[in-house]
Design a protein around this motif. Sequence first.
Motif, PDB file in Angstrom:
ATOM      1  N   ALA A 177       0.851  -1.195   0.000  1.00  0.00           N
ATOM      2  CA  ALA A 177       0.000   0.000   0.000  1.00  0.00           C
ATOM      3  C   ALA A 177       0.884   1.241   0.000  1.00  0.00           C
ATOM      4  O   ALA A 177       1.514   1.574   1.004  1.00  0.00           O
ATOM      5  N   THR A 179       1.833   4.875   0.406  1.00  0.00           N
ATOM      6  CA  THR A 179       1.216   5.797   1.358  1.00  0.00           C
ATOM      7  C   THR A 179       1.264   7.263   0.948  1.00  0.00           C
ATOM      8  O   THR A 179       0.757   8.113   1.661  1.00  0.00           O
ATOM      9  N   LEU A 198      -5.557   3.020   4.680  1.00  0.00           N
ATOM     10  CA  LEU A 198      -5.020   1.706   5.045  1.00  0.00           C
ATOM     11  C   LEU A 198      -6.122   0.800   5.591  1.00  0.00           C
ATOM     12  O   LEU A 198      -6.164  -0.401   5.288  1.00  0.00           O
ATOM     13  N   LYS A 202      -7.232  -2.758   4.060  1.00  0.00           N
ATOM     14  CA  LYS A 202      -7.218  -3.919   4.954  1.00  0.00           C
ATOM     15  C   LYS A 202      -8.564  -4.639   4.944  1.00  0.00           C
ATOM     16  O   LYS A 202      -8.630  -5.871   4.993  1.00  0.00           O
ATOM     17  N   ALA A 211       2.429  -1.070   4.442  1.00  0.00           N
ATOM     18  CA  ALA A 211       2.492   0.307   3.973  1.00  0.00           C
ATOM     19  C   ALA A 211       3.927   0.710   3.689  1.00  0.00           C
ATOM     20  O   ALA A 211       4.828   0.403   4.464  1.00  0.00           O
ATOM     21  N   THR A 224       1.810   4.017  11.775  1.00  0.00           N
ATOM     22  CA  THR A 224       1.276   3.453  10.534  1.00  0.00           C
ATOM     23  C   THR A 224       0.857   2.002  10.733  1.00  0.00           C
ATOM     24  O   THR A 224      -0.167   1.551  10.202  1.00  0.00           O
ATOM     25  N   HIS A 227      -2.732   0.509  11.594  1.00  0.00           N
ATOM     26  CA  HIS A 227      -3.835   0.408  10.647  1.00  0.00           C
ATOM     27  C   HIS A 227      -3.579  -0.615   9.528  1.00  0.00           C
ATOM     28  O   HIS A 227      -4.353  -0.678   8.571  1.00  0.00           O
ATOM     29  N   CYS A 228      -2.488  -1.374   9.643  1.00  0.00           N
ATOM     30  CA  CYS A 228      -2.200  -2.398   8.643  1.00  0.00           C
ATOM     31  C   CYS A 228      -1.341  -3.489   9.287  1.00  0.00           C
ATOM     32  O   CYS A 228      -1.246  -3.560  10.513  1.00  0.00           O
TER      33      CYS A 228
END
Length: 263
Positions: A177, A179, A198, A202, A211, A224, A227-228
């Motif tokens: 992902a 960013t 994110l 997900k 990320a 970060t 969230h992932c």
Amino acid sequence: MGKERIEKAIQQVIDNGDKAFIPYIMAGDGGLEKLEDQLLFLQNSGATVVELGVPFSDPVADGPTIQAAGLRALKAGVTLDKLLRKLKEIKDSIEVPVVLMTYINPLLQYGVEKLAIDAKAAGVSGFIIPDVPMEEEGIIAPYLSSEELALIRLVTITSPIERIKEIVSHSDGFVYAVTVAGITGARATLQSTLDSYLQKVKEVSPVPVLAGFGISTPEQVKQTSQHCDGVIVGSKVIEFIRGGKDQELVELIGASRLGIAVE
């Protein structure tokens, strides 16, 4: 094989309650003779997977730090062929999965069918090829798949949800992902929309979401990762290795293992 090694390595970290950390280094920055020691250092420092850049003259996704590393590697005479030979030579001492990040031109020049066979023999687990959109990946994806090598797909912060769903449904190993809307490189702050982006990826991804681009501090790693499933860090890793800042690099990698909650 390759895909399974990546998935197993990431899942093991997640099962331990931690987040994955994938450092990026440029193959042959400082000479290919340093590659084994560099990979072993990252492996022993807790890297989940290592993303290994292949030097190329026109790296469209790379920022200044990675471009400079690529130029140093090219001046040292590093080629895809030499890299694969070196990886094959050292593969028995490298346990961490290795993913090659490159562009499609060197792969076409090498020959994609031969590439897949040689990469598997060299212990490579997969590829990240940022200049091949999903619509064009038929030129290489079947060859990688036949050798059980992962093709890591990328989604971006500007991708519509429909396209994200389509890309992640074809993803191997993990989803990369991106960013930021731009090139690689350390950034002081990350976009405020990053968290929701994110979370959105997900929610729809059947494989882990990592990320990358712009992440450069332990605080950003922790923030970060909330969230992932983990992060990918390149420019700052290159800077630390080049500057001999081993302890700082260990601390950066360790940020993914020190507890995810951020006050």
